[in-house]
Design a protein around this motif. Structure first.
Motif, PDB file in Angstrom:
ATOM      1  N   ARG A  19      26.355  43.536  66.191  1.00 52.23           N
ATOM      2  CA  ARG A  19      27.767  43.309  66.517  1.00 52.23           C
ATOM      3  C   ARG A  19      28.092  41.828  66.353  1.00 52.23           C
ATOM      4  NH1 ARG A  19      29.285  48.780  66.931  1.00 52.23           N
ATOM      5  NH2 ARG A  19      27.632  49.810  68.066  1.00 52.23           N
ATOM      6  N   LYS A  20      29.395  41.553  66.312  1.00 53.66           N
ATOM      7  CA  LYS A  20      29.885  40.182  66.193  1.00 53.66           C
ATOM      8  C   LYS A  20      29.199  39.280  67.218  1.00 53.66           C
ATOM      9  CE  LYS A  20      34.199  37.586  66.640  1.00 53.66           C
ATOM     10  NZ  LYS A  20      35.613  37.650  67.047  1.00 53.66           N
ATOM     11  N   GLY A  21      28.699  38.139  66.765  1.00 55.42           N
ATOM     12  CA  GLY A  21      28.074  37.174  67.670  1.00 55.42           C
ATOM     13  C   GLY A  21      26.561  37.271  67.730  1.00 55.42           C
ATOM     14  N   ASP A  22      25.977  38.355  67.230  1.00 54.64           N
ATOM     15  CA  ASP A  22      24.511  38.470  67.206  1.00 54.64           C
ATOM     16  C   ASP A  22      23.939  37.404  66.256  1.00 54.64           C
ATOM     17  OD1 ASP A  22      24.568  40.554  68.987  1.00 54.64           O
ATOM     18  OD2 ASP A  22      24.307  42.132  67.491  1.00 54.64           O
ATOM     19  N   THR A  23      22.711  36.975  66.548  1.00 55.31           N
ATOM     20  CA  THR A  23      22.117  35.864  65.805  1.00 55.31           C
ATOM     21  C   THR A  23      21.211  36.365  64.680  1.00 55.31           C
ATOM     22  OG1 THR A  23      22.195  34.503  67.779  1.00 55.31           O
ATOM     23  CG2 THR A  23      20.714  33.759  66.035  1.00 55.31           C
ATOM     24  N   ILE A  24      21.283  35.674  63.541  1.00 59.18           N
ATOM     25  CA  ILE A  24      20.397  35.956  62.403  1.00 59.18           C
ATOM     26  C   ILE A  24      19.232  34.963  62.458  1.00 59.18           C
ATOM     27  CG2 ILE A  24      20.218  35.994  59.877  1.00 59.18           C
ATOM     28  CD1 ILE A  24      22.107  38.134  60.825  1.00 59.18           C
ATOM     29  N   TYR A  25      18.012  35.480  62.302  1.00 55.35           N
ATOM     30  CA  TYR A  25      16.823  34.641  62.368  1.00 55.35           C
ATOM     31  C   TYR A  25      16.028  34.717  61.072  1.00 55.35           C
ATOM     32  CZ  TYR A  25      17.497  34.734  67.450  1.00 55.35           C
ATOM     33  OH  TYR A  25      18.006  34.614  68.716  1.00 55.35           O
ATOM     34  N   ASP A  26      15.382  33.572  60.745  1.00 58.61           N
ATOM     35  CA  ASP A  26      14.317  33.559  59.745  1.00 58.61           C
ATOM     36  C   ASP A  26      13.064  33.190  60.529  1.00 58.61           C
ATOM     37  OD1 ASP A  26      12.565  33.265  57.708  1.00 58.61           O
ATOM     38  OD2 ASP A  26      13.602  31.577  56.746  1.00 58.61           O
ATOM     39  N   ASN A  27      12.211  34.153  60.777  1.00 55.08           N
ATOM     40  CA  ASN A  27      11.124  33.989  61.745  1.00 55.08           C
ATOM     41  C   ASN A  27      11.721  33.541  63.089  1.00 55.08           C
ATOM     42  OD1 ASN A  27       8.875  34.828  60.138  1.00 55.08           O
ATOM     43  ND2 ASN A  27       9.250  32.994  58.916  1.00 55.08           N
ATOM     44  N   GLU A  28      11.358  32.377  63.588  1.00 52.63           N
ATOM     45  CA  GLU A  28      11.883  31.983  64.897  1.00 52.63           C
ATOM     46  C   GLU A  28      13.147  31.136  64.794  1.00 52.63           C
ATOM     47  OE1 GLU A  28      10.849  33.146  67.901  1.00 52.63           O
ATOM     48  OE2 GLU A  28       9.704  34.409  66.521  1.00 52.63           O
ATOM     49  N   ARG A  29      13.547  30.839  63.567  1.00 55.81           N
ATOM     50  CA  ARG A  29      14.625  29.879  63.377  1.00 55.81           C
ATOM     51  C   ARG A  29      15.985  30.589  63.241  1.00 55.81           C
ATOM     52  NH1 ARG A  29      15.705  27.138  57.666  1.00 55.81           N
ATOM     53  NH2 ARG A  29      17.223  25.545  58.245  1.00 55.81           N
ATOM     54  N   PRO A  30      16.953  30.238  64.100  1.00 48.29           N
ATOM     55  CA  PRO A  30      18.294  30.814  63.926  1.00 48.29           C
ATOM     56  C   PRO A  30      18.940  30.257  62.669  1.00 48.29           C
ATOM     57  CG  PRO A  30      18.050  29.743  66.081  1.00 48.29           C
ATOM     58  CD  PRO A  30      16.886  29.316  65.241  1.00 48.29           C
ATOM     59  N   VAL A  31      19.383  31.123  61.775  1.00 46.57           N
ATOM     60  CA  VAL A  31      19.965  30.665  60.514  1.00 46.57           C
ATOM     61  C   VAL A  31      21.367  31.214  60.281  1.00 46.57           C
ATOM     62  CG1 VAL A  31      17.736  30.284  59.392  1.00 46.57           C
ATOM     63  CG2 VAL A  31      18.858  32.528  59.182  1.00 46.57           C
ATOM     64  N   GLY A  32      21.901  31.923  61.253  1.00 44.68           N
ATOM     65  CA  GLY A  32      23.245  32.448  61.048  1.00 44.68           C
ATOM     66  C   GLY A  32      23.726  33.314  62.189  1.00 44.68           C
TER      67      GLY A  32
END
Lengths: 353, 151
Positions: A289-302
């Protein structure tokens, strides 16, 4: 506020929700059924909550060219154009469809959420002596008829649009009053939008009757959102807003640098720090849903801007802003609730007809 | 108290056992304020979500189920339901251990909409303490909590 069709929605068993001050149908038979109805046959939407602004006068075209990023000079009489409006920093004030009815005679369809903001914004740079702007939202009804059978339904009603190209419009008489029909929509299907005087609410019934043999169904805002999400269309307030630019959103095709518009210099110089991408959750049915975080491994990227379920694909999809280096095909994770789920970046065009 | 006496000749969670102790009929469905329903059987409890809840959610498109054997406390999230427009947790109505999950929901999440009280059940649990069952809502109390005045 209520549209001219409110009682009809209740009669059809709609669930009503408040949408920026309007009591609108969220769904009738169910979002998935309505979604599939539009993809398979035809659906009728009340979109009279959308803002409609008339801009008229000898200076109207210059004013519109100044506030939109697309090129209004390419638009002749009876044609429509999709465009963002930007602020001086290149952020998106709204995304609109402008139609040219005649020389110096335009109608702009804007998001319900932005109606008054847009009026104020457009008037800021307006030469009162050369044009006027009027909010006609509550006077004119707006219905959308969308789906592969739409043109047959209109044909049967005596409102033939078969030979009319997309983003073209025709003015005709319907139900004894003036009606403007444009071949536009927000579903990814062939379809039409009908503008007419609020007193002719019977046009709703005419369309449903004409469409009965084609399996037409009324469709609410719930399926309107899943349809546009599958089709790669932006939702203002989710995917685009004043903190995002048309170049970060997949709207570069609407930015015509050869024209002179507010925000042009900012768009030429501003660094692109994020890009909007589609994504598909892999190996899970969880819906982001809107506002959920995108991760690359442990790093938030979006961050997720729109998340939903695609009835056509039978799986969860969404859009997110990610760092520009994360292109289509990148494997990422999306944090939903307390867990992370595998996902892959994709084109925003999940559905093509 | 005298519970141990009954323990010897009656299944510990059988309705007849509970009736003797708690003087109310657990065969009658109970509810939580979070819209779960709870049926008591001889093998523990069955948990699902109510008609009101499924109607509010709209089309359910995915259900994430717990693992069998895991114990939860009262009000812990035991399952997650995603509908087209929203997501919601299902909460454990009592302290207890999950004994069965409705795996049909993995391929047919729409069973929650179509049959919330039968085919759309979510988990079966073995409660730790029958006293917690007594504090669940009756149908009248639940109906009142959701503003349902239809009787």
């Amino acid at each position: 506020m209520r549209t001219a069709f409110y009682e009809r929605h209740l009669g059809l068993g709609a669930k009503i929700v408040d949408f920026y001050g309007w009591d609108m149908p969220l769904q009738y038979s169910g979002i998935i059924q309505e979604h599939k109805g539009v993809r398979g046959s035809a659906g009728l939407f009340d979109v009279s909550h959308m803002g409609r602004l008339k801009i008229r006068g000898p200076g109207a075209q210059d004013l519109i060219q100044r506030v939109i990023t697309n090129d209004i000079r390419q638009v002749g009489d009876g044609q429509s154009l999709y465009s963002p409006m930007c602020n001086h920093s290149g952020g998106i004030v709204d995304d609109v469809i402008v139609s040219r009815l005649g020389p110096g005679d335009f109608i702009m369809v804007v998001n319900a959420s932005n109606r008054t903001k847009d009026m104020d914004w457009i008037m800021t740079g307006m030469d009162m002596n050369r044009c006027e702007i009027k909010d006609v939202t509550t006077e004119i009804s707006l219905l959308a008829l969308q789906g592969p059978q739409s043109s047959h339904i209109l044909e049967k009603m005596g409102a033939g649009m078969m030979g009319v190209k997309p983003f073209r419009l025709v003015q005709m008489e319907l139900d004894g009053g003036p009606c403007m029909i444009s071949r536009t929509g927000y579903t990814g299907e062939d379809g039409f939008e009908l503008f007419f005087d609020g007193g002719h609410a019977g046009i709703w019934d005419m369309i449903l009757e004409s469409g009965a043999e084609f399996g037409i169904i009324p469709v609410g805002l719930g399926a309107r959102d899943t349809l546009r999400l599958e089709a790669g269309m932006m939702l203002y307030g989710n995917d685009i807003d004043e903190d995002t630019t048309p170049l970060e959103a997949p709207l570069g095709w609407t930015v015509k640098m050869e024209t002179d518009f507010i925000g042009r210099e900012a768009l030429l110089s501003r660094e692109i720090t994020k890009k909007l991408r589609g994504f598909m959750v892999v190996d899970s049915g969880r819906v982001a849903r809107k506002g959920d975080t995108i991760y690359d491994n442990e790093r938030p990227v979006g961050t997720v801007t729109s998340g939903g379920f695609s009835p056509t694909l039978g799986r969860p999809i969404g859009y997110c802003y990610v760092l520009p280096e994360y292109g289509v095909g990148s494997h990422i994770e999306v944090g939903i609730g307390k867990k992370r789920y595998k996902a892959q970046l994709a084109s925003t065009r999940f559905y093509k007809r | 108290m005298h519970a141990a006496i009954y323990y010897l000749d009656t299944a510990p969670w059988s309705n007849s056992f509970l009736k003797k102790i708690f003087k109310f009929d657990l065969l009658v469905r109970r509810y939580t304020k979070d819209h779960e329903w709870v049926d008591t059987t001889d093998d523990g409890i069955i948990v699902g979500i109510t008609e009101f809840a499924q109607d509010q959610l709209g089309d359910v498109v995915s259900v994430e189920l717990p693992e069998v054997g895991i114990s939860y406390r009262h009000n812990d999230a035991i399952a997650i339901i995603d509908s087209v427009k929203t997501s919601t947790d299902v909460y454990s109505p009592v302290d207890g251990r999950v004994t069965h999950v409705n795996e049909s929901l993995l391929s047919q999440p729409e069973l929650i909409n179509k049959s919330p009280y039968q085919d759309g059940w979510i988990v079966k649990m073995m409660p730790e303490s029958p006293a917690q069952l007594e504090s669940l809502l009756t149908k009248d109390q639940y109906d009142e909590s959701v503003g349902n005045t239809e009787k």
